[in-house]
Design a protein around this motif. Structure first.
Motif, PDB file in Angstrom:
ATOM      1  N   MET A   1       0.815  -1.241   0.003  1.00 57.72           N
ATOM      2  CA  MET A   1      -0.008  -0.014  -0.087  1.00 57.72           C
ATOM      3  C   MET A   1       0.881   1.302  -0.037  1.00 57.72           C
ATOM      4  O   MET A   1       1.839   1.226   0.622  1.00 57.72           O
ATOM      5  N   LYS A   2       0.430   2.223  -0.691  1.00 56.95           N
ATOM      6  CA  LYS A   2       1.081   3.511  -0.719  1.00 56.95           C
ATOM      7  C   LYS A   2       0.403   4.494   0.008  1.00 56.95           C
ATOM      8  O   LYS A   2      -0.899   4.560   0.046  1.00 56.95           O
ATOM      9  N   LEU A   3       1.056   5.625   0.444  1.00 55.65           N
ATOM     10  CA  LEU A   3       0.400   6.611   1.427  1.00 55.65           C
ATOM     11  C   LEU A   3      -0.134   7.776   0.089  1.00 55.65           C
ATOM     12  O   LEU A   3       0.572   7.950  -0.888  1.00 55.65           O
ATOM     13  N   ASN A   4      -1.117   8.164   0.377  1.00 54.33           N
ATOM     14  CA  ASN A   4      -1.662   9.383  -0.141  1.00 54.33           C
ATOM     15  C   ASN A   4      -1.743  10.698   0.128  1.00 54.33           C
ATOM     16  O   ASN A   4      -1.225  11.098   1.157  1.00 54.33           O
ATOM     17  N   TYR A  34      -0.779  -4.140  18.895  1.00 55.77           N
ATOM     18  CA  TYR A  34      -1.299  -3.204  17.774  1.00 55.77           C
ATOM     19  C   TYR A  34      -1.044  -1.711  18.554  1.00 55.77           C
ATOM     20  O   TYR A  34      -0.997  -1.710  19.691  1.00 55.77           O
ATOM     21  N   PHE A  35      -0.988  -0.789  17.668  1.00 61.87           N
ATOM     22  CA  PHE A  35      -0.916   0.770  17.902  1.00 61.87           C
ATOM     23  C   PHE A  35      -2.348   1.292  18.357  1.00 61.87           C
ATOM     24  O   PHE A  35      -3.173   0.951  17.729  1.00 61.87           O
ATOM     25  N   VAL A  36      -2.367   2.163  19.302  1.00 64.26           N
ATOM     26  CA  VAL A  36      -3.474   2.759  19.680  1.00 64.26           C
ATOM     27  C   VAL A  36      -3.223   4.324  19.757  1.00 64.26           C
ATOM     28  O   VAL A  36      -2.231   4.666  20.272  1.00 64.26           O
ATOM     29  N   LEU A  37      -4.169   4.919  19.384  1.00 60.21           N
ATOM     30  CA  LEU A  37      -4.105   6.499  19.425  1.00 60.21           C
ATOM     31  C   LEU A  37      -4.915   6.877  20.704  1.00 60.21           C
ATOM     32  O   LEU A  37      -6.266   6.709  20.699  1.00 60.21           O
ATOM     33  N   ARG A  38      -4.296   7.599  21.537  1.00 59.37           N
ATOM     34  CA  ARG A  38      -4.905   7.930  22.829  1.00 59.37           C
ATOM     35  C   ARG A  38      -5.054   9.435  22.883  1.00 59.37           C
ATOM     36  O   ARG A  38      -4.341  10.282  22.108  1.00 59.37           O
ATOM     37  N   GLY A  39      -6.135   9.854  23.479  1.00 58.63           N
ATOM     38  CA  GLY A  39      -6.457  11.305  23.836  1.00 58.63           C
ATOM     39  C   GLY A  39      -7.132  11.792  22.470  1.00 58.63           C
ATOM     40  O   GLY A  39      -7.119  13.226  22.235  1.00 58.63           O
ATOM     41  N   ASN A  40      -7.684  11.103  21.646  1.00 62.93           N
ATOM     42  CA  ASN A  40      -8.493  11.594  20.537  1.00 62.93           C
ATOM     43  C   ASN A  40     -10.003  11.784  20.652  1.00 62.93           C
ATOM     44  O   ASN A  40     -11.024  11.690  19.837  1.00 62.93           O
ATOM     45  N   VAL A  56     -10.754   9.750  12.421  1.00 66.73           N
ATOM     46  CA  VAL A  56      -9.430   9.552  12.740  1.00 66.73           C
ATOM     47  C   VAL A  56      -8.994   8.169  13.186  1.00 66.73           C
ATOM     48  O   VAL A  56      -7.810   8.132  12.672  1.00 66.73           O
ATOM     49  N   ARG A  57      -9.788   7.376  13.790  1.00 67.70           N
ATOM     50  CA  ARG A  57      -9.437   6.164  14.300  1.00 67.70           C
ATOM     51  C   ARG A  57      -9.285   5.369  13.063  1.00 67.70           C
ATOM     52  O   ARG A  57      -8.183   4.373  13.061  1.00 67.70           O
ATOM     53  N   TRP A  58     -10.107   5.281  11.918  1.00 65.07           N
ATOM     54  CA  TRP A  58      -9.918   4.575  10.871  1.00 65.07           C
ATOM     55  C   TRP A  58      -8.581   4.892  10.180  1.00 65.07           C
ATOM     56  O   TRP A  58      -7.821   4.062   9.709  1.00 65.07           O
ATOM     57  N   ARG A  59      -8.273   6.151   9.980  1.00 67.54           N
ATOM     58  CA  ARG A  59      -6.932   6.551   9.204  1.00 67.54           C
ATOM     59  C   ARG A  59      -5.804   6.109  10.092  1.00 67.54           C
ATOM     60  O   ARG A  59      -4.703   5.550   9.454  1.00 67.54           O
ATOM     61  N   PHE A  64      -0.954   2.908  10.759  1.00 66.58           N
ATOM     62  CA  PHE A  64       0.068   2.622  11.629  1.00 66.58           C
ATOM     63  C   PHE A  64      -0.283   1.001  11.790  1.00 66.58           C
ATOM     64  O   PHE A  64       0.886   0.268  11.895  1.00 66.58           O
ATOM     65  N   ASN A  65      -1.530   0.460  11.745  1.00 68.33           N
ATOM     66  CA  ASN A  65      -1.483  -0.922  12.130  1.00 68.33           C
ATOM     67  C   ASN A  65      -1.556  -1.766  10.626  1.00 68.33           C
ATOM     68  O   ASN A  65      -1.178  -3.089  10.569  1.00 68.33           O
ATOM     69  N   ASP A  66      -1.880  -1.181   9.451  1.00 67.31           N
ATOM     70  CA  ASP A  66      -2.041  -1.977   8.431  1.00 67.31           C
ATOM     71  C   ASP A  66      -0.707  -1.661   7.551  1.00 67.31           C
ATOM     72  O   ASP A  66       0.012  -2.628   7.081  1.00 67.31           O
ATOM     73  N   ILE A  67      -0.425  -0.344   7.179  1.00 69.07           N
ATOM     74  CA  ILE A  67       0.624  -0.020   6.433  1.00 69.07           C
ATOM     75  C   ILE A  67       2.016  -0.264   7.182  1.00 69.07           C
ATOM     76  O   ILE A  67       2.975  -0.918   6.583  1.00 69.07           O
ATOM     77  N   TYR A  68       2.162   0.475   8.189  1.00 63.62           N
ATOM     78  CA  TYR A  68       3.360   0.602   8.676  1.00 63.62           C
ATOM     79  C   TYR A  68       3.878  -0.668   9.382  1.00 63.62           C
ATOM     80  O   TYR A  68       5.282  -1.006   8.953  1.00 63.62           O
ATOM     81  N   VAL A  69       3.141  -1.352  10.160  1.00 65.59           N
ATOM     82  CA  VAL A  69       3.431  -2.729  10.532  1.00 65.59           C
ATOM     83  C   VAL A  69       3.516  -3.907   9.530  1.00 65.59           C
ATOM     84  O   VAL A  69       4.657  -4.815   9.686  1.00 65.59           O
ATOM     85  N   SER A  70       2.401  -3.700   8.399  1.00 69.48           N
ATOM     86  CA  SER A  70       2.795  -4.894   7.301  1.00 69.48           C
ATOM     87  C   SER A  70       4.188  -4.616   6.586  1.00 69.48           C
ATOM     88  O   SER A  70       4.795  -5.460   6.279  1.00 69.48           O
TER      89      SER A  70
END
Length: 122
Positions: A1-4, A34-40, A56-59, A64-70
């Motif tokens: 996957m690529k970033l847009n 997995y990574f979690v975004l806190r304070g959102n 925000v949670r979806w992106r 972080f959990n799909d693209i970066y870790v993969s």
């Protein structure tokens, strides 16, 4: 996957909020990790991201959990099969491609055919 472009804007906004200590990123301690975004929470965060809290949670999850870790999963798999001998060259190639892409995005002739240029392109 690529970033847009939306991913880039999200990461830039995320960096600002992390610098302001408005949000932070944690890793879970129970498997599966997995990574979690806190304070959102709150309108302030939604307004700065220009997304709903769910958006925000979806992106964040996607980046972080799909693209970066993969990406690291792929690297681990390849290096397990072939060893780490290609790692340095792969980093050099990746850095060069990044620089070339940044240069191309600034050229006026490329901007016209860039599928990510303009608003609301994903």
């Amino acid at each position: 996957m690529k970033l847009n472009e939306k991913d880039k804007a999200f990461l830039e906004r995320l960096q600002k909020l992390i610098d302001q200590d408005a949000v932070w990123i944690e890793r879970t301690f129970d498997s599966p990790f997995y990574f979690v975004l806190r304070g959102n929470y709150g309108e302030h965060v939604e307004r700065l991201f220009k997304l709903t809290r769910q958006g925000v949670r979806w992106r964040f999850w996607r980046l972080f959990n799909d693209i970066y870790v993969s990406a690291y999963e792929t690297i681990i798999f390849i290096e397990k099969q072939l060893g780490t001998g290609f790692r340095q060259d792969a980093l050099i190639i990746a850095h060069d491609r990044f620089i070339q892409r940044q240069r191309a995005l600034t050229e006026p002739s490329f901007r016209e055919v860039n599928p990510y240029a303009g608003k609301n392109k994903d």
